[in-house]
Design a protein around this motif. Sequence first.
Motif, short mmCIF file in Angstrom:
data_model
loop_
_atom_site.label_atom_id
_atom_site.label_comp_id
_atom_site.label_asym_id
_atom_site.label_seq_id
_atom_site.Cartn_x
_atom_site.Cartn_y
_atom_site.Cartn_z
N PRO A 64 52.11 -50.64 154.03
CA PRO A 64 51.05 -49.86 154.70
C PRO A 64 50.01 -49.29 153.72
CG PRO A 64 53.22 -49.20 155.47
CD PRO A 64 53.45 -50.09 154.30
N ALA A 65 48.93 -48.79 154.28
CA ALA A 65 47.81 -48.30 153.49
C ALA A 65 48.15 -47.07 152.66
CB ALA A 65 46.63 -47.99 154.42
N GLU A 66 49.25 -46.40 152.97
CA GLU A 66 49.59 -45.17 152.22
C GLU A 66 49.96 -45.47 150.77
OE1 GLU A 66 51.38 -45.68 155.40
OE2 GLU A 66 49.47 -44.87 156.11
N ARG A 67 50.34 -46.71 150.47
CA ARG A 67 50.71 -47.08 149.11
C ARG A 67 49.57 -47.84 148.46
NH1 ARG A 67 56.68 -49.79 148.73
NH2 ARG A 67 56.28 -49.75 146.50
N TRP A 68 49.37 -47.57 147.17
CA TRP A 68 48.30 -48.25 146.44
C TRP A 68 48.68 -49.70 146.18
CZ3 TRP A 68 43.58 -46.35 145.80
CH2 TRP A 68 43.40 -44.97 145.82
N LEU A 69 47.72 -50.59 146.41
CA LEU A 69 47.89 -52.02 146.13
C LEU A 69 46.70 -52.49 145.30
CD1 LEU A 69 49.50 -54.65 146.67
CD2 LEU A 69 48.00 -55.03 148.65
N ALA A 70 47.00 -53.11 144.17
CA ALA A 70 45.95 -53.60 143.27
C ALA A 70 46.23 -55.05 142.91
CB ALA A 70 45.88 -52.74 142.01
N ALA A 71 45.24 -55.71 142.32
CA ALA A 71 45.42 -57.11 141.93
C ALA A 71 44.69 -57.38 140.62
CB ALA A 71 44.89 -58.03 143.03
N SER A 72 45.26 -58.28 139.84
CA SER A 72 44.65 -58.72 138.58
C SER A 72 43.78 -59.93 138.87
CB SER A 72 45.75 -59.08 137.57
OG SER A 72 46.59 -57.97 137.33
N CYS A 73 42.47 -59.80 138.64
CA CYS A 73 41.51 -60.86 138.96
C CYS A 73 40.74 -61.29 137.70
CB CYS A 73 40.52 -60.39 140.02
SG CYS A 73 41.28 -59.96 141.60
N PHE A 87 61.14 -49.03 145.21
CA PHE A 87 60.27 -48.05 144.52
C PHE A 87 59.20 -47.54 145.48
CE2 PHE A 87 61.82 -51.09 141.36
CZ PHE A 87 62.38 -50.25 140.41
N PRO A 88 59.58 -46.81 146.52
CA PRO A 88 58.61 -46.42 147.56
C PRO A 88 57.48 -45.52 147.06
CG PRO A 88 60.71 -45.28 147.86
CD PRO A 88 60.94 -46.33 146.82
N ALA A 89 57.68 -44.81 145.93
CA ALA A 89 56.64 -43.92 145.44
C ALA A 89 55.61 -44.64 144.58
CB ALA A 89 57.27 -42.78 144.63
N ALA A 90 55.90 -45.86 144.18
CA ALA A 90 55.02 -46.58 143.26
C ALA A 90 54.03 -47.46 144.00
CB ALA A 90 55.85 -47.43 142.31
N GLY A 91 52.87 -47.66 143.37
CA GLY A 91 51.94 -48.68 143.83
C GLY A 91 52.32 -50.01 143.21
N TRP A 92 51.61 -51.07 143.60
CA TRP A 92 51.96 -52.40 143.10
C TRP A 92 50.73 -53.13 142.59
CZ3 TRP A 92 57.02 -52.15 143.05
CH2 TRP A 92 57.75 -53.25 142.57
N GLN A 93 50.82 -53.69 141.38
CA GLN A 93 49.76 -54.49 140.80
C GLN A 93 50.17 -55.96 140.89
OE1 GLN A 93 46.91 -53.16 138.83
NE2 GLN A 93 46.06 -55.20 138.49
N LEU A 94 49.49 -56.71 141.73
CA LEU A 94 49.80 -58.12 141.91
C LEU A 94 49.20 -58.95 140.79
CD1 LEU A 94 48.86 -58.36 145.69
CD2 LEU A 94 51.18 -58.28 144.77
N SER A 95 49.95 -59.94 140.33
CA SER A 95 49.40 -60.90 139.38
C SER A 95 48.46 -61.84 140.13
CB SER A 95 50.52 -61.70 138.73
OG SER A 95 51.16 -62.51 139.70
N ALA A 96 47.63 -62.58 139.37
CA ALA A 96 46.74 -63.55 140.01
C ALA A 96 47.56 -64.61 140.74
CB ALA A 96 45.85 -64.20 138.96
N LYS A 97 48.71 -64.98 140.20
CA LYS A 97 49.59 -65.96 140.84
C LYS A 97 50.10 -65.43 142.18
CE LYS A 97 53.84 -68.63 140.12
NZ LYS A 97 54.97 -68.90 139.20
N GLN A 98 50.52 -64.16 142.21
CA GLN A 98 50.98 -63.56 143.46
C GLN A 98 49.85 -63.47 144.47
OE1 GLN A 98 52.65 -59.95 141.68
NE2 GLN A 98 54.64 -60.48 142.55
#
Length: 314
Positions: A223-232, A200-211
């Motif tokens: 790379p920085a071009e893709r959105w990366l988020a995390a659940s905290c 899914f190269p067009a999608a960003g990713w939301q990491l779980s707290a476990k991940q």
Amino acid sequence: MKRVHVAAAVIRGADGRILLARRADQQHQGGLWEFPGGKVEAGETVAAALRRELHEELGIRVTSARPLIKVQHDYPDKQILLDVWLVSAFSGEPHGAEGQPLAWVAPRQLPEYEFPAANAPIVQAARLPAQYLISPDGLEPKAVLQGIQAAVASGIGLIQLRAPNGYDPQYRDLAVDAVGLCAGKAQLMLKGPLEWLGDFPAAGWQLSAKQLRQYAAKGRPFPAERWLAASCHNAEELALAAQMGVDFVTLSPLQPTLTHPDAAPLGWDAASELIGACNLPVFLLGGLGPQDSERAWQIGAQGVAGIRAFWPTV
């Protein structure tokens, strides 16, 4: 070393573009682009400092502004606190009153400009909306896709396809369709095993707290071009998110919720304290709706994330 308090502005024009100024070569961090602003004087409020600086530097008068993000950064020779506000309305025509070059830049183009290191979280905050929609569980796939389509049509710019019941083949099929609905209109955030990232190269990713706990030490998985988020949910997880170099986080639960009835709510005071120590855009999550946006902004949050309160009725 005393921390220098700086008021800075993300100035958004009527067409959505953002105003940048280039620092003079002889200045600290000279030659780089920045968000306009300047030092807060003794006894001066941040709002007053912002109005004064923008009038002196750009010849404009601020008519509407709100807090966006606070960033603490330590350079080898200077410690600063950037108190950043979003300016959404002003009078006058901006010009480089001190001879500095200016540029109006589309939010998606901000990463193409070279900023001082302290500005990295501001660049992300300037590109993100104030609301983050999360799809509810318990819906048939068709209903989920109809809801996403309606949300995109209403102008929602950031959507997470939630995967509450594990990462099964049905979620992957749903993700393919959701990516298509959001293409060029909204940023879709997916969840799931990192082995799926390449699919899914067009999608960003939301990491779980476990991940987050599992992978933070390895740094960003793409790379920085893709959105990366995390659940905290606490200070430890926020620190891991910063270590991993994520672009933004959700912080939850702020209040009691139906989806996580056993989780102890943070409350506004604890959330404010956590945000104050975090140099990342933070979406507050848990029992909140659009009506809570103003309060969230005042404690330094990017905005609010929600499931039920934001999901469109189709």
